[in-house]
Write a protein that holds these residues in place. Structure first.
Motif, PDB file in Angstrom:
ATOM      1  N   LYS A 164      24.629 123.958  19.136  1.00  0.00           N
ATOM      2  CA  LYS A 164      24.796 122.597  18.637  1.00  0.00           C
ATOM      3  C   LYS A 164      26.191 122.412  18.057  1.00  0.00           C
ATOM      4  O   LYS A 164      26.722 121.323  18.048  1.00  0.00           O
ATOM      5  N   LYS A 165      26.744 123.499  17.546  1.00  0.00           N
ATOM      6  CA  LYS A 165      28.080 123.375  16.971  1.00  0.00           C
ATOM      7  C   LYS A 165      29.090 123.345  18.100  1.00  0.00           C
ATOM      8  O   LYS A 165      28.959 124.068  19.084  1.00  0.00           O
ATOM      9  N   GLU A 197      13.009 123.272  20.841  1.00  0.00           N
ATOM     10  CA  GLU A 197      12.314 122.833  19.614  1.00  0.00           C
ATOM     11  C   GLU A 197      11.594 121.523  19.856  1.00  0.00           C
ATOM     12  O   GLU A 197      11.110 120.895  18.921  1.00  0.00           O
ATOM     13  N   ASP A 231      12.963 133.382  20.257  1.00  0.00           N
ATOM     14  CA  ASP A 231      12.199 132.527  19.363  1.00  0.00           C
ATOM     15  C   ASP A 231      11.068 131.834  20.084  1.00  0.00           C
ATOM     16  O   ASP A 231      10.061 131.487  19.491  1.00  0.00           O
TER      17      ASP A 231
ATOM     18  N   VAL B 213      25.482 120.738  10.562  1.00  0.00           N
ATOM     19  CA  VAL B 213      24.762 120.933  11.815  1.00  0.00           C
ATOM     20  C   VAL B 213      23.833 122.115  11.585  1.00  0.00           C
ATOM     21  O   VAL B 213      24.282 123.218  11.315  1.00  0.00           O
ATOM     22  N   ARG B 214      22.547 121.824  11.669  1.00  0.00           N
ATOM     23  CA  ARG B 214      21.601 122.897  11.407  1.00  0.00           C
ATOM     24  C   ARG B 214      21.318 123.673  12.672  1.00  0.00           C
ATOM     25  O   ARG B 214      21.280 123.118  13.758  1.00  0.00           O
ATOM     26  N   ASP B 215      21.099 124.961  12.542  1.00  0.00           N
ATOM     27  CA  ASP B 215      20.736 125.741  13.721  1.00  0.00           C
ATOM     28  C   ASP B 215      19.221 125.743  13.873  1.00  0.00           C
ATOM     29  O   ASP B 215      18.510 125.029  13.178  1.00  0.00           O
ATOM     30  N   SER B 216      18.774 126.559  14.762  1.00  0.00           N
ATOM     31  CA  SER B 216      17.370 126.497  15.166  1.00  0.00           C
ATOM     32  C   SER B 216      16.409 126.738  14.017  1.00  0.00           C
ATOM     33  O   SER B 216      16.642 127.559  13.142  1.00  0.00           O
ATOM     34  N   LYS B 217      15.337 125.983  14.037  1.00  0.00           N
ATOM     35  CA  LYS B 217      14.330 126.084  13.011  1.00  0.00           C
ATOM     36  C   LYS B 217      13.513 127.374  13.172  1.00  0.00           C
ATOM     37  O   LYS B 217      12.966 127.892  12.206  1.00  0.00           O
ATOM     38  N   HIS B 218      13.450 127.848  14.405  1.00  0.00           N
ATOM     39  CA  HIS B 218      12.615 129.011  14.691  1.00  0.00           C
ATOM     40  C   HIS B 218      12.989 130.207  13.826  1.00  0.00           C
ATOM     41  O   HIS B 218      12.128 130.891  13.294  1.00  0.00           O
ATOM     42  N   ALA B 219      14.279 130.432  13.696  1.00  0.00           N
ATOM     43  CA  ALA B 219      14.734 131.604  12.950  1.00  0.00           C
ATOM     44  C   ALA B 219      14.283 131.505  11.501  1.00  0.00           C
ATOM     45  O   ALA B 219      13.823 132.493  10.914  1.00  0.00           O
ATOM     46  N   ASP B 398      20.106 116.075  11.021  1.00  0.00           N
ATOM     47  CA  ASP B 398      21.452 116.570  10.720  1.00  0.00           C
ATOM     48  C   ASP B 398      22.490 115.689  11.411  1.00  0.00           C
ATOM     49  O   ASP B 398      22.157 114.706  12.075  1.00  0.00           O
ATOM     50  N   LYS B 400      24.300 116.116  13.966  1.00  0.00           N
ATOM     51  CA  LYS B 400      24.122 116.022  15.416  1.00  0.00           C
ATOM     52  C   LYS B 400      23.077 114.965  15.762  1.00  0.00           C
ATOM     53  O   LYS B 400      23.246 114.171  16.684  1.00  0.00           O
TER      54      LYS B 400
END
Lengths: 801, 554
Positions: A164-165, A197, A231, B213-219, B398, B400
């Protein structure tokens, strides 16, 4: 534009589909402008004011493209139309637009040559990516499906889709190449991070699938994608978890799965999953990957052994252990050394072979010498092999059926014990011993392994094992000179069996391909047999009839290969033609007279071969060149003495690398409604025509194919031409029920009508048969098994009743 | 025509969201929140400005066409009883069904805390809340509501919390969307925001995480589960201080699922009655949750937590592992503090803090560094030996996500609210440079005026249409010919231009017509003016030079 008025309001889509199918074959080469005009008209409709009209325009374009008769540039043009409407207000139109874009992408990717610059491809990728953030779930699914078809996307763009970044492009660390500024789509970034997700599991599954497809093209991407996939194994929908496993399995099969230590906990986790399918898939993946560290190798083994201890009956684990050991030669040698020490330390009775752990470790160890890294001489203590012999049953059971002998010979050989098995006795030459150990073991292990995975519906694996089988076939062919023919024949028979085993569980394109391979092996078997006749001094001893029968069989199988499959790759097509050439040579040598018809066919084939190889992508084989030379030199009227032996000497089976999407043409013929058999015959009147209503369904038959219904009752044969325009359905499956009269009912109380669907197998415009008798113009190939229809004379049945 | 946007709250700050928008004479108030950080008159939006901005209006009911509330958080609804009951607004108030159901719980809970615990002066009473809720008209998602003859509003799903909505408002041709708070990524119990592609003049969006910018929620989920699992398998107790609505349910779904998969038998408890009540509402309002829950609830309602057990206060002293959700969040007092005092001294136990903690609370102290001792007051100390795990789950989108939504909607103008100033400035630059949309982030009590589009319906005469189609057909034919030569790529310029005259008369519908029709309409003859170029030349000059000059002219 006239089609706008013809458009029925309710269901316009089929109209276009039909339209497309009609214009396809009817357009002769001179007036090939058909599809272009159509495309043009539909494109103008796609810009119409009304949303429904726009949607129909796009659907029409998609139908035209899917027919596959699009010329150069049409796909690009259609993509342009679709791209315009990607931002439409109506979500239905966005959906259709993305779907059309997906088809265009497929067409563009299918083209072999690199057309258009790389930026163009990247732009398409990014445009589709931005659709993966659409608000409508269906659009997202479709966007991911389209992305899965992309090829040749540049690394930088691919990597950006995972994160995303924004990846800084000016450092150029990722690819060394800058992404040009027009390719900056802020919302295309990290679509896969979003996709996995997603709220809808269908989207997650599609995203996962696309990840796997794209991972084939870039190693760096595959590595990053693996982090995302880790994941997904925690996803709460089972369908997504299974898709993830399938993706991982694909990646492993293609060798793009580089497992690192941080991923191991996930693999070990799913090895203990509550779901048996998940566990099996996880094992299968472990059996395919290459683990970089001994520690990881050991933990994988521990995981498998734990599974074995939980369920000792699970045979599949042995197969996986077997291949794991084979893939990691030096690691398993290490294991073997420790195991040998353990065995020697243990006093009698203490080491129980029944313990799953010992069993597992033995299995891992025995194949280390056959492992991939052969350069290193791996020293496995002989004690391992002698201890493994009692496990033979278990191992061979896990691997498949007929490996026992070769495995036993391998074990004995390694123990230094003499082996009295028939294989070793029969083959005294060093060459063939090597063959039996290397290829038989290797391929059988491979085939065994892959045969197990067919349950997973994994086409990739089927293709790969088919490739292996083909290689074995070619190996066997190459051995025909040095080895005993019987050996070659038995190898071929085994191959045929393997193919049949694979084919049982497959469907669709994989099935089509396997049945092609089966035909191919048939043909090779027949050649080998004929070769035997030709070689043997006293060929007359067998009589010419048996040779005739062989030749006829060979002809039929070549014809089947030629006519009953669509979508053969050009490479395969060339091979089929060469086989056809060989068939004609046999025919010529046997007749020893030169019929003009046969020569015509021969020339037609050589010309066709020339045409296929004209662009230089394939070289004309020595064999075809030789044939061409000798028949070009001889003018038609003089009789060329065909020395079949010399041709057979140079005839060679080349290993094919590309297969294409092979689909089998097939047909199903049924008598409508009733189940007719000997107990319930249909009734008719002696000597009068009788109408039989048939249900006909055809698969993968194009409109220009000529299909006949052949009906045989006793001596009389009747052919009825089936008009395909009366058939409903699309290009893949056509079906129709129709009443067909059979005229020549015999003057008998009861008779059996044998009905069968056949397809004409044309050799250009060369005709075998005289005109006017009403049957097919050419040789035919059966599309289905003969159907027996039982009739009983009406008065008889009354009398009987 | 223009859209006037007066920001009464949440301009360059977070808290007391309130935006009053004037479109075509209609005035809509979006959200009516209170600021939790202030305890004086700044707590509420400055409603008087509405009256001063509306010449001729004497009371709020006549000044404002309707009030729309996006969701039940206090910074979006806290001032509503005050506005309706104290300020005397009597017009329609719109909110979604879940918001209407849950808002009184929130308001009453807060009123109690304010009056009973802090001993503040009562701003509105329990009866006020009830009277206020009676005025509320509930709306459903995608239900188009005709507020009056011109004004239309519609709610779209926003994620964030149960019942949160984005509001689309339209007067004539001018249309806008007010997002409220939203989330572009789904969580365990709520879906992602969902909206149609609309023609918009203005988008007012929240910008809480304008730069992140948040990364994946899974982690993050994985870490949380790992920490909890490790603690309970070591025999420890897990305390999760959370507010009753939203976070607690999300985490509980996560845990319940994991418990099921890992076959754990350790009990999960909910501490307070409010949470139980909230769970009941969640069970009823299944239609507002995520797709997955909607799919599965026919078989099993995910809010019927399988592993959640009945709880009694005495349980906190029982031995053995357990997981406890306790209110309030941030360990700001109440029961969660009581449990914390008991459990913190054991290193086997774990405190998990989901999300943000306000400065001054124990939660905040725990998050900023690892203290060994916390002073509750002068005499009481708590030894903290337990493990602390911090979760950064947020129901806000976020940066994004904001960009994605803005790009998807492609409005003509963007206004940012509900964020911090420096981050908003950063996002404004991004929106302007990457998406090319003018963007504003007004401070409180500032007004932004935005021009709107106005669509004109034009009649075309028959003759004009015929001439257009004729030209197109001719065009089409030429292109078809081109296509035959396989030059498809050459004809992608598909713009068709036609000439006509636009006639706009007073009191008549505008009309487009052909040239000769205009003459007919005006009743005049065609005049033609011809131009001719003149060359000045002197007669004296030699004939041949003139000829030469003329030749060179052309």
């Amino acid at each position: 534009m006239d089609m706008d008025e013809d458009l029925p309001a309710s269901e316009p889509c089929p109209t276009f589909t039909n339209l497309a199918s009609f214009t396809g074959p009817s357009a002769s080469p001179s007036s090939y402008a058909g599809p272009e005009v159509e495309v043009r008209a539909l494109a103008s409709m796609a810009t119409a004011l009304y949303p429904l009209a726009r949607a129909e325009g796009l659907r029409g374009l998609a139908a035209v493209l899917e027919k596959g008769n699009a010329g150069n540039g049409v796909a690009e043009y259609c993509y342009g139309c679709a791209a315009e409407l990607l931002r439409d207000e109506d979500e239905d139109i966005r959906l259709v637009a993305v779907r059309l874009a997906g088809i265009c992408v497929e067409k563009i990717a299918m083209r072999e040559e690199l057309s258009g610059d790389a930026d163009q491809i990247d732009l398409i990728f990014l445009q589709l990516s931005s659709m993966a953030r659409d608000m409508c779930a269906k659009v997202r699914i479709e966007a991911f499906n389209a992305l899965a078809k992309m090829q040749r996307v540049s690394d930088g763009v691919l990597l950006q889709s995972l994160s995303k970044k924004m990846i800084k492009t000016d450092t150029g660390s990722a690819t060394g190449k800058k992404i040009s500024p027009k390719l900056v789509f802020p919302c295309a970034a990290g679509i896969f991070a979003h996709g996995i997700e997603d709220e809808f599991y269908q989207v997650r599954a599609a995203a996962c699938k696309a990840l796997g497809e794209l991972a084939k093209f870039s190693n760096q991407y595959a590595q990053k994608a693996l982090d995302l996939l880790m994941d997904m194994m925690n996803d709460d929908t089972e369908a997504v978890r299974l898709q993830t496993l399938r993706t991982l399995l694909d990646m492993a099969t293609y060798g793009h799965l580089s497992v690192q230590e941080k991923h191991m906990h996930m693999f070990l986790g799913i090895l203990m999953d509550a779901n048996v399918i998940v566990r099996n898939a996880a094992r299968k993946i472990l059996g395919l990957v290459k683990l970089p560290k001994l520690q990881m190798f050991k933990s994988a083994l521990d995981g498998l052994i734990a599974g074995l201890e939980k369920d000792p009956e699970d045979q599949e684990i042995y197969g996986v252990l077997f291949s794991i050991g084979k893939n990691h030669g030096s690691f398993s040698a290490n294991i073997a050394k420790h195991l040998a020490k353990e065995i020697s330390m243990a006093s009698d009775g203490e080491l129980i072979l029944d313990k799953p752990r010992i069993k597992a470790l033995l299995i891992v160890s025995i194949l280390a010498p056959c492992s991939v890294d052969k350069e290193k001489e791996l020293d496995i203590p002989a004690v391992i092999f002698s201890h493994a012999i009692p496990l033979l049953g278990t191992i061979s059971c896990a691997l498949g059926e007929d490996t026992q002998d070769s495995l036993l010979s391998h074990l004995f050989h390694r123990c230094g014990l003499p082996f009295w098995g028939k294989r070793l006795v029969s083959s005294d030459g060093k060459d063939s011993e090597c063959f039996s150990v290397e290829t038989a073991d290797g391929t059988h292990a491979q085939i065994g392994k892959t045969a197990m995975s067919t349950n997973c519906l994994d086409e990739v694996v089927i293709m790969q094992s088919a490739r292996l089988i083909l290689e074995t076939v070619q190996g066997a062919w190459a051995m025909r000179k040095s080895c005993i023919i019987g050996e070659v024949q038995s190898t071929l028979r085994t191959c045929k069996e393997e193919v049949n085993i694979l084919a049982v569980n497959s469907s669709g394109s994989a099935y089509g391909f396997l049945s092609f391979v089966s035909d191919y092996i048939d043909a090779v078997q027949l050649i080998v047999e004929m070769w035997r006749f030709v070689q043997s001094e006293n060929s007359y001893a067998f009589g010419s009839t048996s040779q005739d029968i062989l030749l006829e069989k060979f002809d039929t199988s070549v014809r089947r290969m030629k006519c009953c499959y669509v979508g053969l790759h050009r490479e395969l097509e060339v091979q089929v033609l060469e086989l056809a050439l060989l068939a004609i040579l046999f025919r010529l040598s046997e007749l020893a007279i030169c019929s003009e018809l046969v020569l015509d066919k021969l020339h037609w084939i050589t010309n066709h071969l020339d045409g296929l190889c004209a662009d230089g992508s394939y070289e004309l084989s020595d064999f075809s060149q030789e044939v061409k030379k000798s028949f070009d030199a001889n003018c038609i009227d003089c009789n060329p003495a065909v020395n079949i032996c010399s041709f057979l000497e140079i005839f060679d089976l080349k290993p094919a690398t590309n297969f294409g999407m092979v689909n089998a043409r097939s047909a199903v013929l049924k008598v409508c409604d009733t189940d007719t058999d000997t107990e319930n015959p249909l009734s008719c009147v002696r000597g009068l025509p009788v109408g039989v209503s048939f249900d006909v369904s055809l698969q993968n038959i194009a409109c220009h194919d000529r299909i006949w219904l052949r009906m045989i009752a006793g001596e009389s044969i009747q052919h009825v031409f089936l008009d395909l325009s009366c058939f409903g359905g699309d290009d893949k499956v056509k079906s129709c029920s129709t009443v067909i009269p059979f005229y020549a009912t015999p003057m008998a109380c009861s008779f059996v009508l044998r009905a069968c669907l056949v397809i004409e197998c044309p050799f250009g415009s060369i005709c075998d048969h005289q005109e006017g008798h009403g049957g097919p113009r050419d040789c035919v190939v059966q599309l289905c098994d003969e159907l027996d229809v039982y009739f009983v004379s009406a008065d008889m049945s009354k009398g009987g009743g | 025509m223009a859209i006037e946007c007066l920001v009464l709250g949440a301009g360059q700050e977070v808290g007391k969201s309130c935006v009053v928008v004037t479109i075509g004479g209609k005035r809509i108030m979006f959200d009516c929140g209170m600021h939790m950080g202030h305890h004086d008159c700044q707590r509420y939006p400055d409603f008087a400005r509405i009256l001063s901005a509306t010449p001729g209006a004497t009371d709020f009911t006549s000044a404002i066409s309707c009030v729309v509330i996006t969701h039940f958080h206090l910074d979006h609804i806290g001032a509503l009883p005050y506005f309706t009951e104290v300020c005397g607004y009597n017009g329609p108030v719109y909110m979604t069904y879940p918001t209407k159901a849950l808002a009184p719980l929130m308001l009453e809970d807060y009123r109690k805390v304010m009056v009973d615990h802090r001993g503040e002066e009562e701003q509105y009473s329990y009866e006020d809340i009830q009277r206020c809720m009676k005025k509320v008209i509930p709306v459903d998602l995608k239900q188009t509501i005709q507020v009056d003859r011109d004004l239309v509003i519609r709610a779209y799903y926003a994620g964030h919390v149960l019942g949160a909505a984005m509001i689309y408002a339209k007067v004539g041709d001018a249309a806008m969307v007010y997002t409220g708070d939203y989330n572009m990524t789904p969580d365990r119990h709520l879906g992602a925001a969902q909206i149609d592609r609309l023609k918009l003049d203005l988008l007012i969006t929240e910008s809480t995480y304008a730069k992140t910018v948040r990364d994946s929620k899974h982690a993050r989920e994985r870490e949380f589960l790992k920490a909890v699992h490790k603690c309970v398998s070591g025999g420890g107790k897990v305390l999760i201080p959370a507010f009753a609505l939203g976070r607690a349910q999300e985490l509980c779904i996560l845990l319940d699922d994991y418990w099921e998969r890992m076959n754990l038998k350790i009990p999960i408890y909910f501490s307070a009655g409010l949470t139980i009540q909230a769970n009941m509402y969640y069970k009823m309002l299944i239609g507002w949750t995520s797709q997955k829950i909607k799919d599965s609830y026919t078989v099993h309602n995910p809010f019927d937590f399988k592993h959640v057990c009945h709880f009694e206060r005495s349980f906190i002293n029982d031995p053995g592992p357990c997981v406890l959700f306790a209110t309030p969040g941030m360990i700001s007092g109440g029961f969660s503090l009581e449990v914390f005092k008991r459990w913190a001294p054991s290193e086997k136990n774990l405190v998990t803090l989901p999300g943000y903690c306000v400065a001054g609370t124990i939660g905040h102290k725990l998050m900023s560094g690892k203290p060994t001792k916390i002073d509750l007051d002068k005499d009481t100390h708590v030894d903290v030996r337990c493990q602390i795990h911090q979760l950064s789950f947020s129901p806000h989108t976020d940066s994004k996500g904001i960009m994605d939504l803005t790009e998807f909607l492609s409005p003509s103008h963007v206004i940012l609210v509900h964020g911090e100033k420096p981050q908003m400035a950063f996002l404004k630059d991004r929106i302007e440079s990457e998406l090319g949309m003018p963007c504003y982030y007004p401070a409180n009590n500032e007004t932004v005026s935005i021009p709107t589009t106005h669509y004109l319906k034009i009649n075309a005469t028959e003759k004009f249409i015929t001439s257009c189609t004729a030209a197109q057909a001719r065009d089409g034919l030429e292109k078809a010919n081109l296509l035959c030569g396989n030059h498809l790529s050459g004809v992608d310029g598909d713009v068709k231009a036609d000439e006509g005259i636009l006639l706009m008369e007073k009191s008549m519908a505008p009309k487009i017509l052909c040239e000769d029709e205009l003459l007919q309409l005006l009743g005049t003859e065609r005049h033609s003016v011809q131009f001719e170029s003149l060359l000045s030349s002197r007669v004296e000059e030699v004939q041949t030079t003139i000829v030469d000059d003329v030749v060179s002219e052309f």
